[in-house]
Scaffold this motif. Structure first.
Motif, PDB file in Angstrom:
ATOM      1  N   GLN A   1       5.784   5.573   3.752  1.00 13.75           N
ATOM      2  CA  GLN A   1       4.180   4.988   3.927  1.00 13.75           C
ATOM      3  C   GLN A   1       4.217   4.655   4.859  1.00 13.75           C
ATOM      4  O   GLN A   1       3.377   3.354   4.712  1.00 13.75           O
ATOM      5  CB  GLN A   1       3.806   5.245   2.716  1.00 13.75           C
TER       6      GLN A   1
ATOM      7  N   VAL B   1       0.334   3.283   5.024  1.00 14.47           N
ATOM      8  CA  VAL B   1      -0.717   2.289   4.333  1.00 14.47           C
ATOM      9  C   VAL B   1      -0.011   1.041   4.349  1.00 14.47           C
ATOM     10  O   VAL B   1       0.272  -0.253   3.584  1.00 14.47           O
ATOM     11  CB  VAL B   1      -0.515   2.726   3.082  1.00 14.47           C
TER      12      VAL B   1
ATOM     13  N   PHE C   1      -6.850   6.251   4.521  1.00 17.05           N
ATOM     14  CA  PHE C   1      -5.025   6.719   5.181  1.00 17.05           C
ATOM     15  C   PHE C   1      -5.563   7.003   6.546  1.00 17.05           C
ATOM     16  O   PHE C   1      -4.978   7.662   7.088  1.00 17.05           O
ATOM     17  CB  PHE C   1      -5.070   8.382   4.336  1.00 17.05           C
TER      18      PHE C   1
ATOM     19  N   GLN D   1      -0.291  10.862   6.116  1.00 15.17           N
ATOM     20  CA  GLN D   1       0.309   9.865   4.663  1.00 15.17           C
ATOM     21  C   GLN D   1       1.365  10.459   4.851  1.00 15.17           C
ATOM     22  O   GLN D   1       2.320   9.852   4.012  1.00 15.17           O
ATOM     23  CB  GLN D   1      -0.724  11.162   3.742  1.00 15.17           C
ATOM     24  N   GLU D   2       2.391  11.495   4.957  1.00 13.62           N
ATOM     25  CA  GLU D   2       3.320  11.581   5.206  1.00 13.62           C
ATOM     26  C   GLU D   2       4.517  10.923   5.604  1.00 13.62           C
ATOM     27  O   GLU D   2       5.519  11.210   5.414  1.00 13.62           O
ATOM     28  CB  GLU D   2       3.249  13.033   4.549  1.00 13.62           C
TER      29      GLU D   2
END
Length: 263
Positions: free
Chosen positions: A166, A169, A178, A232-233
């Motif tokens: 991640q 973040v 995000f 996000q992934e």
């Protein structure tokens, strides 16, 4: 006789094709199912297996922080267990990896003497091993959440691959939307360049979330990290800079201790 309730925490994998037979059986047998799924298709698939399925996504609404939502999810999962029901809480990927509600529920269940079992699932890390051909048994592996790596100045062994989860973040302020800010990614790149040269090749990786899709595998140099697109992934994979060196002192220690055994 009152039925003893239980909570089965199951991993769904990243798409229905990765759900284990064990997890599938738990979903079907449950009196009530709670689901935190990455994709709407996954939630729909679980509802086909068990019509008594509720989405944990709804618990984010009206709560000030994620921690408040996680606590509410855990309480919702445990309430029917206290009434003697068989509950299955199913989570995207592995239910013990980056899944705070499952760990909160396990802790509360232990305090109350409630029966809880966690079933493993296919995680993004498992997919990374397969898609990138990484064998941690051969190369070793270092794995950190990106912000944890950055703010705690983790000591990195450049002779083993590094996985940062991640990176979007890494800046705490980005948690709400995000959309990682350029300065945060630049700071992450600078921290990595304390260990690796700017020309070091790295990989941005995203596991496939549908059976008919391919993983995202984007190779670039560390110097170009700030120009990359993050979701996000997205996971950052940093190959080893060099191979490990043999320890002559440990070799001497082994030789001495083996000699003592033979005396």
């Amino acid at each position: 006789m009152t039925q003893e309730g239980c909570l089965i925490i199951a991993g769904l994998g990243l798409h229905p094709g990765q759900c284990t037979l064990e997890a599938r059986a738990a979903l079907i047998a449950a009196d009530i199912v709670f689901v935190q799924a990455g994709e709407a298709d996954m939630l729909a698939w679980v509802r086909e297996l068990n019509g008594r399925t509720l989405s944990l996504q709804d618990f984010y609404a009206g709560r000030a922080t994620r921690l408040d939502a996680y606590a509410a999810m855990a309480e919702a999962m445990l309430a029917p267990v206290r009434r003697g029901l068989r509950v299955c809480a199913a989570f995207y990927g592995h239910p013990g990896v980056f899944v705070s509600p499952s760990h909160i529920a396990c802790g509360r269940a232990a305090e109350e003497g409630l029966l809880v079992v966690m079933l493993p699932g296919v995680s993004a890390e498992d997919c990374l091993f397969a898609d990138l051909g990484v064998d941690p048994g051969q190369s070793g592996l270092q794995s950190y959440e990106a912000r944890d790596f950055f703010v705690h100045a983790r000591q990195i062994d450049a002779t083993a691959p590094l996985v940062l989860w991640q990176p979007i973040v890494v800046d705490e302020a980005a948690l709400s939307g995000f959309n990682s800010r350029l300065g945060a990614i630049r700071a992450l790149a600078a921290a990595l360049m304390e260990i690796y040269p700017p020309s070091h090749e790295i990989i941005l990786y995203e596991a496939a979330v549908r059976m008919d899709e391919s993983a995202r595998i984007e190779k670039l140099t560390l110097a170009n990290l700030e120009r990359a697109q993050f979701a996000q992934e997205t996971t950052l994979y940093v190959p080893a800079l060099r191979g490990p060196a043999l320890s002559t002192s440990r070799a001497r220690l082994m030789k001495r201790l083996l000699a003592e055994d033979n005396c």
